[in-house]
Motif scaffolding. Structure first.
Motif, PDB file in Angstrom:
ATOM      1  N   UNK A   1      60.614   7.452  88.245  1.00  0.00           N
ATOM      2  CA  UNK A   1      61.435   6.381  87.687  1.00  0.00           C
ATOM      3  C   UNK A   1      61.455   5.153  88.585  1.00  0.00           C
ATOM      4  N   UNK A   2      61.430   5.382  89.890  1.00  0.00           N
ATOM      5  CA  UNK A   2      61.409   4.259  90.825  1.00  0.00           C
ATOM      6  C   UNK A   2      60.108   3.476  90.685  1.00  0.00           C
ATOM      7  N   UNK A   3      58.994   4.173  90.461  1.00  0.00           N
ATOM      8  CA  UNK A   3      57.687   3.509  90.372  1.00  0.00           C
ATOM      9  C   UNK A   3      57.374   3.011  88.962  1.00  0.00           C
ATOM     10  N   UNK A   4      58.102   3.487  87.966  1.00  0.00           N
ATOM     11  CA  UNK A   4      57.809   3.121  86.575  1.00  0.00           C
ATOM     12  C   UNK A   4      57.751   1.607  86.341  1.00  0.00           C
ATOM     13  N   UNK A   5      58.715   0.799  86.841  1.00  0.00           N
ATOM     14  CA  UNK A   5      58.641  -0.641  86.561  1.00  0.00           C
ATOM     15  C   UNK A   5      57.351  -1.295  87.048  1.00  0.00           C
TER      16      UNK A   5
ATOM     17  N   UNK B   1      69.815   2.045  92.306  1.00  0.00           N
ATOM     18  CA  UNK B   1      69.663   0.768  92.991  1.00  0.00           C
ATOM     19  C   UNK B   1      68.198   0.494  93.304  1.00  0.00           C
ATOM     20  N   UNK B   2      67.454   1.543  93.683  1.00  0.00           N
ATOM     21  CA  UNK B   2      66.037   1.363  93.976  1.00  0.00           C
ATOM     22  C   UNK B   2      65.253   1.068  92.696  1.00  0.00           C
ATOM     23  N   UNK B   3      65.637   1.712  91.597  1.00  0.00           N
ATOM     24  CA  UNK B   3      64.992   1.426  90.316  1.00  0.00           C
ATOM     25  C   UNK B   3      65.242  -0.016  89.916  1.00  0.00           C
ATOM     26  N   UNK B   4      66.479  -0.476  90.097  1.00  0.00           N
ATOM     27  CA  UNK B   4      66.821  -1.863  89.760  1.00  0.00           C
ATOM     28  C   UNK B   4      66.047  -2.839  90.628  1.00  0.00           C
TER      29      UNK B   4
ATOM     30  N   UNK C   1      59.124  -6.216  90.109  1.00  0.00           N
ATOM     31  CA  UNK C   1      58.044  -6.200  89.119  1.00  0.00           C
ATOM     32  C   UNK C   1      58.141  -7.410  88.196  1.00  0.00           C
ATOM     33  N   UNK C   2      59.356  -7.708  87.730  1.00  0.00           N
ATOM     34  CA  UNK C   2      59.540  -8.832  86.815  1.00  0.00           C
ATOM     35  C   UNK C   2      59.235 -10.169  87.488  1.00  0.00           C
ATOM     36  N   UNK C   3      59.426 -10.229  88.804  1.00  0.00           N
ATOM     37  CA  UNK C   3      59.176 -11.466  89.537  1.00  0.00           C
ATOM     38  C   UNK C   3      57.694 -11.697  89.808  1.00  0.00           C
TER      39      UNK C   3
END
Length: 291
Positions: free
Chosen positions: A199-203, A89-92, A98-100
């Motif tokens: 993984x959480x910080x990757x985006x 959920x945190x990754x999402x 990030x996308x925003x």
């Protein structure tokens, strides 16, 4: 003349150990467990949701049990047990934030407000980036250290000084490169970030690269290379060979994996490998400028 006693020497060594472990500033008389505070907030929110669901469920049950009234349908809201928020959920959420982000400034604001990574609660600063975001070359390390956490800038300690000398050797400086890290918050005691934290910080770092849109990407160290190039190979196998980083929008950026300056400080004999890697980077930049 007053000579230091054995007790004084032991105290200095203890303070040096604390500073290396990240305990370099006393804010209160008693230590604060940030992880426990984060878990308490999550638990309190879950309990509040459960209480509200229970209240609504009891109200619906009482309504349906009134004389002469038949239960037409099941309660619209059923009681739910507290569920821990998974890392997915945190990754999402990180991916959504990030996308925003349409600009680097917006990305920085979203990262500063993001609370899905526990490292934020033990770090002093968000270490976002340094240098020129419009530069042709972007360098990405793994995570900030103590000096970086104090100043809020990447690569400002001893490893940063070595990186500056390497860049100067190929005619570059801080104003002609853009520097960031995969992890923007310092892990406690400079420990290795966990796979979940990465993984959480990757985006965020992937979006940062996409927005900066450099002509050449340089990954500093094995963890950065493995994260951004989606590989499990060691850095000694990867270094010196051009790879490709593909952004979420499908943009391909040539990437050169090389050794981290901190590693070079511990292994000076391997500086020759990093020198060869940066000569390759210099040649690629020159060819891109001529084309």
């Amino acid at each position: 003349m007053i000579f230091p006693t054995e007790k004084d020497v032991g105290l200095r060594e203890l303070l040096a150990f604390y500073a290396e472990a990240g305990v370099d500033e006393a804010l209160t008389d008693e230590p604060i467990d940030r992880f426990a505070a984060f878990e308490a907030r999550t638990s309190a929110a879950s309990e509040a949701r459960v209480a509200e669901h229970t209240r609504v469920g009891q109200a619906n049950t009482a309504r349906d049990q009134k004389p002469g009234r038949q239960r037409a349908e099941a309660p619209s809201v059923a009681p739910a047990a507290p569920v821990a928020v998974p890392d997915e959920a945190q990754v999402a959420l990180a991916r959504q934030q990030a996308a925003a982000s349409a600009t680097l400034d917006e990305l920085r604001e979203h990262m500063a407000a993001f609370e899905g990574c526990n490292l934020k609660f033990t770090a002093k600063s968000l270490v976002f980036a340094d240098g020129n975001p419009h530069a042709d070359i972007m360098l990405v390390g793994e995570a900030p250290g103590r000096d970086e956490d104090m100043e809020g800038l990447p690569f400002v300690g001893r490893s940063g000084q070595l990186l500056d000398r390497i860049l100067a050797a190929i005619g570059l400086d801080r104003q002609s490169v853009y520097i960031a890290n995969v992890i923007p918050w310092r892990p406690p005691g400079n420990r290795t970030p966990t796979p979940q934290e990465t993984e959480i910080c990757r985006p965020f770092i992937e979006r940062q690269i996409e927005l900066a849109n450099p002509k050449v990407l340089v990954t500093l160290g094995g963890p950065s290379a493995k994260t951004l190039l989606n590989t499990t190979e060691g850095v000694m196998r990867l270094r010196g060979n051009w790879k490709t980083h593909v952004t979420a929008s499908g943009l391909s950026i040539p990437a050169m994996p090389t050794l981290h300056p901190a590693y070079l400080l511990r292994n000076p004999a391997h500086k020759k490998f990093a020198w060869r890697d940066f000569l390759e980077v210099k040649a690629r930049l020159r060819s891109l400028a001529d084309s």
